[in-house]
Write an enzyme that holds these catalytic residues in place. Sequence first.
Site, PDB file in Angstrom:
ATOM      1  N   GLY A  84       0.755  -1.161   0.201  1.00 11.75           N
ATOM      2  CA  GLY A  84       0.076   0.139   0.023  1.00 11.75           C
ATOM      3  C   GLY A  84       1.117   1.262   0.164  1.00 11.75           C
ATOM      4  O   GLY A  84       2.075   1.214   0.447  1.00 11.75           O
ATOM      5  N   LEU A  85       0.362   2.340  -0.343  1.00 11.34           N
ATOM      6  CA  LEU A  85       0.934   3.605  -0.110  1.00 11.34           C
ATOM      7  C   LEU A  85       1.399   3.951   0.964  1.00 11.34           C
ATOM      8  O   LEU A  85       0.804   3.537   2.051  1.00 11.34           O
ATOM      9  CB  LEU A  85       0.095   4.655  -0.702  1.00 11.34           C
ATOM     10  CG  LEU A  85      -0.489   4.563  -2.501  1.00 11.34           C
ATOM     11  CD1 LEU A  85      -1.512   5.492  -2.714  1.00 11.34           C
ATOM     12  CD2 LEU A  85       0.868   4.902  -3.121  1.00 11.34           C
ATOM     13  N   ALA A  87       1.494   6.075   4.481  1.00 13.65           N
ATOM     14  CA  ALA A  87       0.418   6.899   5.333  1.00 13.65           C
ATOM     15  C   ALA A  87      -0.997   6.226   5.257  1.00 13.65           C
ATOM     16  O   ALA A  87      -1.877   6.743   5.564  1.00 13.65           O
ATOM     17  CB  ALA A  87       0.354   8.201   5.121  1.00 13.65           C
ATOM     18  N   GLY A  89      -1.341   3.363   7.045  1.00 14.88           N
ATOM     19  CA  GLY A  89      -1.775   2.523   8.348  1.00 14.88           C
ATOM     20  C   GLY A  89      -1.045   0.941   8.057  1.00 14.88           C
ATOM     21  O   GLY A  89      -1.413   0.220   8.898  1.00 14.88           O
ATOM     22  N   LYS A  90      -0.274   1.017   7.252  1.00 14.04           N
ATOM     23  CA  LYS A  90       0.489  -0.485   7.197  1.00 14.04           C
ATOM     24  C   LYS A  90       1.158  -0.601   8.537  1.00 14.04           C
ATOM     25  O   LYS A  90       1.015  -1.724   8.984  1.00 14.04           O
ATOM     26  CB  LYS A  90       1.441  -0.403   6.026  1.00 14.04           C
ATOM     27  CG  LYS A  90       0.899  -0.311   4.769  1.00 14.04           C
ATOM     28  CD  LYS A  90       1.784  -0.641   3.500  1.00 14.04           C
ATOM     29  CE  LYS A  90       2.852   0.553   3.543  1.00 14.04           C
ATOM     30  NZ  LYS A  90       2.295   1.955   3.430  1.00 14.04           N
ATOM     31  N   SER A  91       2.163   0.003   9.030  1.00 14.48           N
ATOM     32  CA  SER A  91       2.759  -0.341  10.111  1.00 14.48           C
ATOM     33  C   SER A  91       1.757  -0.409  11.498  1.00 14.48           C
ATOM     34  O   SER A  91       2.103  -1.272  12.226  1.00 14.48           O
ATOM     35  CB  SER A  91       3.840   0.867  10.527  1.00 14.48           C
ATOM     36  OG  SER A  91       4.793   0.859   9.509  1.00 14.48           O
ATOM     37  N   ARG A 276       7.294  12.456  -1.330  1.00  9.10           N
ATOM     38  CA  ARG A 276       7.464  11.057  -1.406  1.00  9.10           C
ATOM     39  C   ARG A 276       5.999  10.292  -1.708  1.00  9.10           C
ATOM     40  O   ARG A 276       6.063   9.598  -2.736  1.00  9.10           O
ATOM     41  CB  ARG A 276       7.934  10.511   0.053  1.00  9.10           C
ATOM     42  CG  ARG A 276       8.119   9.079   0.201  1.00  9.10           C
ATOM     43  CD  ARG A 276       8.149   8.597   1.397  1.00  9.10           C
ATOM     44  NE  ARG A 276       9.377   9.191   2.170  1.00  9.10           N
ATOM     45  CZ  ARG A 276      10.014   8.621   3.246  1.00  9.10           C
ATOM     46  NH1 ARG A 276       9.262   7.516   4.046  1.00  9.10           N
ATOM     47  NH2 ARG A 276      10.750   9.306   3.975  1.00  9.10           N
ATOM     48  N   ARG A 339      -8.757  -5.607  39.645  1.00 10.24           N
ATOM     49  CA  ARG A 339      -9.280  -6.849  40.400  1.00 10.24           C
ATOM     50  C   ARG A 339     -10.515  -6.441  41.150  1.00 10.24           C
ATOM     51  O   ARG A 339     -10.517  -5.270  41.780  1.00 10.24           O
ATOM     52  CB  ARG A 339      -8.052  -7.225  41.374  1.00 10.24           C
ATOM     53  CG  ARG A 339      -6.915  -7.811  40.485  1.00 10.24           C
ATOM     54  CD  ARG A 339      -5.793  -8.273  41.302  1.00 10.24           C
ATOM     55  NE  ARG A 339      -6.233  -9.329  42.215  1.00 10.24           N
ATOM     56  CZ  ARG A 339      -5.155  -9.875  43.110  1.00 10.24           C
ATOM     57  NH1 ARG A 339      -4.081  -9.295  43.168  1.00 10.24           N
ATOM     58  NH2 ARG A 339      -5.518 -10.945  43.832  1.00 10.24           N
ATOM     59  N   HIS A 340     -11.183  -7.510  41.816  1.00 11.48           N
ATOM     60  CA  HIS A 340     -12.184  -7.406  42.753  1.00 11.48           C
ATOM     61  C   HIS A 340     -11.683  -6.778  44.014  1.00 11.48           C
ATOM     62  O   HIS A 340     -10.545  -6.786  44.207  1.00 11.48           O
ATOM     63  CB  HIS A 340     -13.060  -8.645  43.103  1.00 11.48           C
ATOM     64  CG  HIS A 340     -11.823  -9.607  43.254  1.00 11.48           C
ATOM     65  ND1 HIS A 340     -11.387  -9.898  44.649  1.00 11.48           N
ATOM     66  CD2 HIS A 340     -11.428 -10.666  42.657  1.00 11.48           C
ATOM     67  CE1 HIS A 340     -10.505 -11.001  44.790  1.00 11.48           C
ATOM     68  NE2 HIS A 340     -10.525 -11.247  43.553  1.00 11.48           N
ATOM     69  N   ASN A 346      -8.508 -13.737  49.984  1.00 11.26           N
ATOM     70  CA  ASN A 346      -7.200 -12.968  49.887  1.00 11.26           C
ATOM     71  C   ASN A 346      -6.617 -12.652  51.286  1.00 11.26           C
ATOM     72  O   ASN A 346      -5.354 -12.506  51.378  1.00 11.26           O
ATOM     73  CB  ASN A 346      -7.490 -11.614  49.317  1.00 11.26           C
ATOM     74  CG  ASN A 346      -7.850 -11.875  48.045  1.00 11.26           C
ATOM     75  OD1 ASN A 346      -8.858 -10.942  47.412  1.00 11.26           O
ATOM     76  ND2 ASN A 346      -7.196 -12.388  46.901  1.00 11.26           N
ATOM     77  N   ARG A 403     -17.294 -12.347  44.292  1.00  7.59           N
ATOM     78  CA  ARG A 403     -16.413 -11.223  44.870  1.00  7.59           C
ATOM     79  C   ARG A 403     -16.341 -10.340  43.670  1.00  7.59           C
ATOM     80  O   ARG A 403     -15.902  -9.060  43.991  1.00  7.59           O
ATOM     81  CB  ARG A 403     -14.965 -11.878  45.411  1.00  7.59           C
ATOM     82  CG  ARG A 403     -14.070 -12.737  44.234  1.00  7.59           C
ATOM     83  CD  ARG A 403     -12.937 -13.321  44.902  1.00  7.59           C
ATOM     84  NE  ARG A 403     -12.203 -14.280  43.978  1.00  7.59           N
ATOM     85  CZ  ARG A 403     -12.350 -15.526  43.429  1.00  7.59           C
ATOM     86  NH1 ARG A 403     -13.662 -15.835  43.906  1.00  7.59           N
ATOM     87  NH2 ARG A 403     -11.552 -15.912  42.814  1.00  7.59           N
ATOM     88  N   GLU A 426     -11.490 -16.210  37.414  1.00  5.50           N
ATOM     89  CA  GLU A 426     -10.178 -16.533  37.863  1.00  5.50           C
ATOM     90  C   GLU A 426      -9.722 -17.973  37.147  1.00  5.50           C
ATOM     91  O   GLU A 426     -10.683 -18.807  37.127  1.00  5.50           O
ATOM     92  CB  GLU A 426      -9.989 -16.658  39.378  1.00  5.50           C
ATOM     93  CG  GLU A 426      -8.532 -16.823  39.668  1.00  5.50           C
ATOM     94  CD  GLU A 426      -7.702 -15.756  39.320  1.00  5.50           C
ATOM     95  OE1 GLU A 426      -7.157 -15.643  38.056  1.00  5.50           O
ATOM     96  OE2 GLU A 426      -6.944 -15.036  40.251  1.00  5.50           O
ATOM     97  N   HIS A 494     -10.113 -10.808  37.869  1.00  4.45           N
ATOM     98  CA  HIS A 494      -9.258 -11.404  38.978  1.00  4.45           C
ATOM     99  C   HIS A 494      -7.925 -11.364  38.452  1.00  4.45           C
ATOM    100  O   HIS A 494      -7.355 -10.941  37.243  1.00  4.45           O
ATOM    101  CB  HIS A 494      -9.610 -12.910  39.216  1.00  4.45           C
ATOM    102  CG  HIS A 494     -11.294 -13.032  39.232  1.00  4.45           C
ATOM    103  ND1 HIS A 494     -11.589 -13.150  40.434  1.00  4.45           N
ATOM    104  CD2 HIS A 494     -12.145 -13.113  38.329  1.00  4.45           C
ATOM    105  CE1 HIS A 494     -12.949 -13.244  40.580  1.00  4.45           C
ATOM    106  NE2 HIS A 494     -13.293 -13.254  39.194  1.00  4.45           N
TER     107      HIS A 494
END
Length: 562
Positions: A84-85, A87, A89-91, A276, A339-340, A346, A403, A426, A494
């Site tokens: 593609g040309l 700019a 979005g290829k990269s 370019r 996380r909860h 715990n 939880r 979890e 979790h």
Amino acid sequence: MRSAYRFIAKRLGTPPTGSEPSIDIGSLDLNDTDATSLFPRRSTPTHSDRPHVDIPVSPKTRATKDALAMKNELGPKLVIVMCGLPARGKSYICKKLSKYLSWCGFKTKVFNVGNRRRINVPPTVTPNINEENPVSPLLHPSDALGRRGSIGDNGGGSPTVLGRPGTLHDSSFFDPTNKEFKATREKLALETLDELIDWLKFDGGKIAIHDATNSTVERRRAVMDRIKREKDIHVVFVESICTEGEVLEQNIRMKLQGPDYLNMPPEEAMADFRARMTNYERAYETISDEEEDAGISYIKIINVGKKVIAHNIHGYLPSQCVFYLMQIHIKERTLWLSRHGESTYNRVNRIGGDPPLTPHGARYAKAMNKFVQEHAVSKEETNPEKIAAQRSHLQIWSSTLLRALTSIEGFEDGNWEVYHFKVLGEIFAGICEDMTYGEIASTYPEIWEERSKNKLMFRYPGPGGESYLDVIERLRPIIVELERMENDIMIVTHQVVMRTLLAYFCNIPLEDMPAIAVPLHSLYKVVPKPYGADVEVYQWNPETDEMALVGGSELISVIDSA
């Protein structure tokens, strides 16, 4: 384009937001994918209906071969050839695909031809070297390694030269009528392809991405001819096309921040880059019916996923690429991850189960809910309709465990979109459920030893026991849906799921994922960007009952041993 038929590709899962992409299918085989269901039926029972079976399992009964190695050995290797040309979005597409496929467990690497050019080709202009920025314009990779700001790998292939002022190769280097420069560009592309093939053959690679314009039939034919000399390598071309002026201008602005124009005056950089692009447009040839008749496999991405055309796509990996690329977009949104609140398990370092929150954990949940709600809805807004509209832009997701459900009760007032997914639960510890780590080490020392050797691939023995790789597999539909969504999302889940999600969005290698420190009562604000993510970490202060900003991505450290 002579495709078999056209249909509107349905995005599965949560209610759609915005317009859906159309997709032309020439020959697309999705039989090997999970594309037909966002949340496929699990083959193992959930926490609530899986029995706790206290059956000692010998390590000899578990698989002895590296699960990741087996995954990368199965089926042909894949080369994705971008075209593609500039700019377009290829990269960006390369980075997204590489991140996703690597997270899925496939050894993936990007090989960028522009990086090789910046290192190996003499400059076409005299660099503006001065005492304030005395960096040599040409760096050999071995000379530049280890210099902060001088070279960046960005996940694979040829290194990126940074830190020099201005461009080494102005628009004249890309003039299609200059035979010398054209021959140099072709040589660079094929040398990068040779490097890519060597990596696949000798370094255990599974998927290699050739990041270049590859914008003529002649170049693409040369690439195909070279790869055809190898056995068991499949090729898919991915062409990125952009016709929307606003998207193109955004892509150009991002391009001017890249290594070709670092420290260059913006007006000068813009003028050179547009020149370019004009040179490339003079010689550009889109993938044609003639190439289609020759049997090539290709995917065309139009306007960053609004339309996807796929031709001659067969097999698991190419089909997964099509399905994933259908989801991507560049609209900014925010992910809140937590996380909860602290549970009774715990408090005593017990794993698994379905315990309730402690009073301390309930306080965190309330403070966290309030904090996110205040960010979702403006304090100054008083119009009920506008408040409702702001609320509708945020969805709340949680696991189905008690939880997690209790940790989002502040959103269960009917004013927010709330969803509960079993796949966010979890990791299931099999016969080790409801045990402390000390109890596991003393009761099943051989299991504890196996876990200590390789947490990523260790699977808890017993019915329904899971490994980190199993968790990745069940979270793949969640990741695809998060890529599709344009809404803000808050996910309460979790520890292992948090590690898995952060590894994806922050591009943390799989081998480091099981050691990511994710403390209780921390809230992560993740804003995906075209080339990474912005991260803010908030910690609950129980004395003030407030959420305080404590840092950014540097706090996603790899130090936790649990």
